[in-house]
Design a protein around this motif. Sequence first.
Motif, short mmCIF file in Angstrom:
data_model
loop_
_atom_site.label_atom_id
_atom_site.label_comp_id
_atom_site.label_asym_id
_atom_site.label_seq_id
_atom_site.Cartn_x
_atom_site.Cartn_y
_atom_site.Cartn_z
N ASN A 199 17.92 33.35 -7.03
CA ASN A 199 17.11 33.98 -6.02
C ASN A 199 17.20 33.14 -4.76
O ASN A 199 17.12 31.91 -4.82
N SER A 200 17.31 33.77 -3.61
CA SER A 200 17.43 33.04 -2.35
C SER A 200 16.17 32.23 -2.04
O SER A 200 16.20 31.34 -1.19
N TYR A 201 15.08 32.51 -2.72
CA TYR A 201 13.84 31.76 -2.53
C TYR A 201 14.04 30.28 -2.85
O TYR A 201 13.35 29.43 -2.32
N TYR A 202 14.98 29.96 -3.73
CA TYR A 202 15.20 28.59 -4.17
C TYR A 202 16.31 27.88 -3.39
O TYR A 202 16.70 26.78 -3.74
N ILE A 203 16.84 28.51 -2.36
CA ILE A 203 17.83 27.88 -1.48
C ILE A 203 17.07 27.11 -0.39
O ILE A 203 16.22 27.68 0.28
N GLU A 204 17.39 25.83 -0.24
CA GLU A 204 16.70 25.00 0.76
C GLU A 204 17.73 24.28 1.62
O GLU A 204 18.86 24.06 1.20
N ASP A 205 17.31 23.91 2.82
CA ASP A 205 18.16 23.10 3.68
C ASP A 205 18.33 21.72 3.05
O ASP A 205 17.36 21.12 2.58
N MET A 251 23.59 3.24 7.12
CA MET A 251 22.95 4.54 7.27
C MET A 251 24.01 5.61 7.03
O MET A 251 25.17 5.42 7.35
N ARG A 252 23.53 6.69 6.49
CA ARG A 252 24.42 7.84 6.33
C ARG A 252 23.59 9.09 6.20
O ARG A 252 22.38 9.03 5.93
N GLY A 253 24.20 10.22 6.38
CA GLY A 253 23.48 11.47 6.28
C GLY A 253 24.43 12.64 6.20
O GLY A 253 25.65 12.48 6.33
N ALA A 254 23.89 13.80 5.95
CA ALA A 254 24.67 15.04 5.92
C ALA A 254 23.77 16.13 6.50
O ALA A 254 22.57 16.17 6.23
N PHE A 255 24.38 17.00 7.26
CA PHE A 255 23.60 18.02 7.95
C PHE A 255 24.34 19.35 7.90
O PHE A 255 25.56 19.39 7.84
N GLY A 256 23.59 20.43 7.92
CA GLY A 256 24.18 21.76 8.01
C GLY A 256 24.64 22.33 6.69
O GLY A 256 25.57 23.12 6.66
N TYR A 257 23.99 21.99 5.59
CA TYR A 257 24.34 22.61 4.32
C TYR A 257 23.07 22.96 3.56
O TYR A 257 21.98 22.52 3.90
N GLN A 258 23.23 23.79 2.52
CA GLN A 258 22.08 24.23 1.74
C GLN A 258 22.24 23.88 0.28
O GLN A 258 23.36 23.69 -0.21
N SER A 264 12.69 19.58 -0.96
CA SER A 264 11.59 19.34 -1.89
C SER A 264 12.03 18.80 -3.25
O SER A 264 11.20 18.45 -4.06
N GLY A 265 13.33 18.75 -3.50
CA GLY A 265 13.82 18.26 -4.78
C GLY A 265 13.84 16.74 -4.86
O GLY A 265 13.34 16.04 -3.98
N ILE A 266 14.45 16.21 -5.93
CA ILE A 266 14.47 14.78 -6.17
C ILE A 266 15.32 14.05 -5.15
O ILE A 266 14.90 13.06 -4.57
N ASP A 267 16.54 14.51 -4.94
CA ASP A 267 17.47 13.83 -4.03
C ASP A 267 18.35 14.88 -3.37
O ASP A 267 19.03 15.64 -4.06
N PRO A 268 18.37 14.93 -2.04
CA PRO A 268 19.19 15.94 -1.37
C PRO A 268 20.68 15.63 -1.38
O PRO A 268 21.48 16.47 -0.96
N GLU A 269 21.06 14.48 -1.85
CA GLU A 269 22.48 14.13 -1.90
C GLU A 269 23.08 14.68 -3.18
O GLU A 269 23.05 14.05 -4.23
#
Length: 133
Positions: free
Chosen positions: A50-56, A1-8, A98-103
């Motif tokens: 545009n900041s509209y396209y910035i996601e967690d 398991m792995r993950g990342a948190f606190g970035y955009q 909402s994208g393909i892969d958050p990594e």
Amino acid sequence: MRGAFGYQILNFQRMYYENTGVTQYNRLNTAFDKVFDKAVLNKSMPLEYNSYYIEDGDFWKIDNITLGYNFKPNLVKYIKNMRVYVATLNTFTITGYSGIDPEVNRIGLAPGNDERDKYPTVRTFTFGANLTF
């Protein structure tokens, strides 16, 4: 398991395919949604950041799961030990992105950019058997 948190992440796919000014490509159904419940973005090329396209970009991934079973020794005349298994790689991802892969690349010259023309990470299933004669 792995993950990342606190970035955009800057979601380039949405920024490009929700652009109502691009006519030579297909658009997402969300291209005509009101942004921040105000108005539809109506920009032509070149794309405007545009900041509209910035996601967690928070995510948690289960990369590898392997399940196996060892049969009793000498179950079959010429086989001393036998094990069968199934394994998965890139099993699942928990995220709100909402994208393909958050990594995405978080270091280098373009940290936090989800490139538009990247191939998604594949999920692999492996079935096998280990036999000792």
